[in-house]
Motif scaffolding. Structure first.
Motif, PDB file in Angstrom:
ATOM      1  N   PRO A  10      68.258  82.951   8.539  1.00 55.26           N
ATOM      2  CA  PRO A  10      67.939  83.684   7.317  1.00 55.26           C
ATOM      3  C   PRO A  10      69.136  84.409   6.707  1.00 55.26           C
ATOM      4  N   LEU A  11      70.056  84.873   7.544  1.00 50.92           N
ATOM      5  CA  LEU A  11      71.273  85.495   7.001  1.00 50.92           C
ATOM      6  C   LEU A  11      72.067  84.479   6.188  1.00 50.92           C
ATOM      7  N   PHE A  12      72.285  83.316   6.792  1.00 49.71           N
ATOM      8  CA  PHE A  12      73.047  82.260   6.129  1.00 49.71           C
ATOM      9  C   PHE A  12      72.353  81.798   4.846  1.00 49.71           C
ATOM     10  N   VAL A  13      71.049  81.560   4.931  1.00 47.05           N
ATOM     11  CA  VAL A  13      70.288  81.073   3.772  1.00 47.05           C
ATOM     12  C   VAL A  13      70.303  82.100   2.644  1.00 47.05           C
ATOM     13  N   TYR A  14      70.097  83.370   2.985  1.00 42.80           N
ATOM     14  CA  TYR A  14      70.077  84.406   1.946  1.00 42.80           C
ATOM     15  C   TYR A  14      71.414  84.479   1.216  1.00 42.80           C
ATOM     16  N   PHE A  15      72.517  84.386   1.976  1.00 41.09           N
ATOM     17  CA  PHE A  15      73.834  84.461   1.338  1.00 41.09           C
ATOM     18  C   PHE A  15      74.110  83.270   0.426  1.00 41.09           C
ATOM     19  N   LEU A  16      73.526  82.119   0.711  1.00 40.71           N
ATOM     20  CA  LEU A  16      73.682  80.979  -0.205  1.00 40.71           C
ATOM     21  C   LEU A  16      73.153  81.323  -1.593  1.00 40.71           C
ATOM     22  N   PHE A  17      72.023  82.009  -1.636  1.00 38.18           N
ATOM     23  CA  PHE A  17      71.443  82.401  -2.916  1.00 38.18           C
ATOM     24  C   PHE A  17      72.150  83.620  -3.499  1.00 38.18           C
ATOM     25  N   TYR A  18      72.535  84.555  -2.633  1.00 38.29           N
ATOM     26  CA  TYR A  18      73.188  85.779  -3.096  1.00 38.29           C
ATOM     27  C   TYR A  18      74.512  85.478  -3.794  1.00 38.29           C
ATOM     28  N   PHE A  19      75.283  84.542  -3.245  1.00 35.51           N
ATOM     29  CA  PHE A  19      76.555  84.168  -3.855  1.00 35.51           C
ATOM     30  C   PHE A  19      76.380  83.079  -4.913  1.00 35.51           C
ATOM     31  N   ARG A  20      75.125  82.751  -5.219  1.00 30.44           N
ATOM     32  CA  ARG A  20      74.763  81.802  -6.281  1.00 30.44           C
ATOM     33  C   ARG A  20      75.534  80.494  -6.197  1.00 30.44           C
ATOM     34  N   PRO A  22      76.245  76.701  -6.597  1.00 29.16           N
ATOM     35  CA  PRO A  22      75.934  75.923  -7.808  1.00 29.16           C
ATOM     36  C   PRO A  22      74.704  75.027  -7.689  1.00 29.16           C
ATOM     37  N   PHE A  23      74.342  74.579  -6.510  1.00 32.46           N
ATOM     38  CA  PHE A  23      73.211  73.663  -6.401  1.00 32.46           C
ATOM     39  C   PHE A  23      71.869  74.378  -6.490  1.00 32.46           C
ATOM     40  N   PHE A  24      71.839  75.703  -6.576  1.00 31.89           N
ATOM     41  CA  PHE A  24      70.564  76.420  -6.729  1.00 31.89           C
ATOM     42  C   PHE A  24      70.308  76.830  -8.171  1.00 31.89           C
ATOM     43  N   TYR A  25      71.299  77.414  -8.823  1.00 37.32           N
ATOM     44  CA  TYR A  25      71.081  77.959 -10.159  1.00 37.32           C
ATOM     45  C   TYR A  25      71.887  77.264 -11.246  1.00 37.32           C
ATOM     46  N   GLY A  26      72.600  76.221 -10.923  1.00 35.14           N
ATOM     47  CA  GLY A  26      73.375  75.489 -11.912  1.00 35.14           C
ATOM     48  C   GLY A  26      74.823  75.969 -11.967  1.00 35.14           C
ATOM     49  N   LEU A  27      75.646  75.183 -12.594  1.00 36.93           N
ATOM     50  CA  LEU A  27      77.079  75.467 -12.639  1.00 36.93           C
ATOM     51  C   LEU A  27      77.429  76.661 -13.516  1.00 36.93           C
ATOM     52  N   ALA A  28      76.606  76.944 -14.531  1.00 41.44           N
ATOM     53  CA  ALA A  28      76.919  78.034 -15.451  1.00 41.44           C
ATOM     54  C   ALA A  28      76.915  79.390 -14.737  1.00 41.44           C
ATOM     55  N   THR A  32      78.671  83.749  -9.362  1.00 39.29           N
ATOM     56  CA  THR A  32      78.655  85.021 -10.077  1.00 39.29           C
ATOM     57  C   THR A  32      77.806  85.990  -9.268  1.00 39.29           C
ATOM     58  N   SER A  33      77.893  87.258  -9.585  1.00 39.58           N
ATOM     59  CA  SER A  33      77.045  88.226  -8.890  1.00 39.58           C
ATOM     60  C   SER A  33      76.136  88.902  -9.903  1.00 39.58           C
ATOM     61  N   SER A  34      75.057  89.423  -9.393  1.00 41.30           N
ATOM     62  CA  SER A  34      74.073  90.071 -10.250  1.00 41.30           C
ATOM     63  C   SER A  34      74.608  91.426 -10.722  1.00 41.30           C
ATOM     64  N   ASN A  92      67.662  86.893  -6.324  1.00 38.23           N
ATOM     65  CA  ASN A  92      69.024  86.644  -6.792  1.00 38.23           C
ATOM     66  C   ASN A  92      69.098  85.746  -8.015  1.00 38.23           C
ATOM     67  N   HIS A  93      67.973  85.415  -8.594  1.00 37.75           N
ATOM     68  CA  HIS A  93      67.941  84.532  -9.766  1.00 37.75           C
ATOM     69  C   HIS A  93      68.689  85.176 -10.930  1.00 37.75           C
TER      70      HIS A  93
END
Length: 167
Positions: A10-20, A22-28, A32-34, A92-93
């Motif tokens: 869960p630590l690893f998975v959460y950081f994938l989304f936290y650091f955004r 590209p394969f989760f939220y797109g290249l744009a 980036t950070s919130s 983190n969206h």
């Protein structure tokens, strides 16, 4: 090793989304950070929870059986890792907007979370000292001078009371 895998995931998975990534939220929005401090606070709380669980697994808990069925390992990892991904995706969206009272509520709830995490850790330490290694004797849990263990006066397994408080 099973619990280390379950809790490190869960630590690893959460950081994938936290650091955004590209394969989760797109290249744009990649890497980036919130701008919201609530998002960073959520990452700190999530990380603290699982780091505490890893520390407990290594230094506090004693395990009686050295094996676990493969089906259980897959099921447990799917639960922990999947739930972390579900939480992290929405928190983190890039379009996430916190509610108006988010900061006040978040810091208050973060304080309660830290109290419950400390209480849970204290109870796990107290429970681990009940059985002396190599002995077959069993003792009942009891409150100590640590105020977090005083819940033993009211319930037999206060670690679950603290876990409810964490959620």
């Amino acid at each position: 090793m099973v619990f280390l895998t379950e809790y490190a995931g869960p630590l690893f998975v959460y950081f994938l989304f936290y650091f955004r990534m590209p394969f989760f939220y797109g290249l744009a929005k990649a890497f980036t950070s919130s701008p919201h401090s609530v998002v960073h606070l959520a990452c700190c709380c999530h990380s603290f929870h699982y780091i505490k669980r890893l520390i407990e697994t290594i230094f506090v808990h004693r395990f009686s059986h050295g094996t676990m069925p493969l089906k259980s390992i897959v099921k447990n990892c799917f639960y922990y890792w999947g739930f972390a991904a579900w939480l992290a995706y929405y928190i983190n969206h890039p379009l996430y907007t916190p509610p108006s009272l988010a900061l006040l509520c978040s810091y208050s709830l973060c304080f309660i979370l830290q109290i419950c995490e400390t209480g849970n850790f204290s109870i796990h330490v107290a429970l681990s000292s009940l059985r002396i290694e190599g002995s077959r004797s069993r003792r009942y849990p009891f409150p100590t001078r640590n105020p977090f263990t005083w819940l033993f006066f009211f319930v037999s397994c206060p670690n679950y009371t603290y876990e409810v408080g964490q959620y």
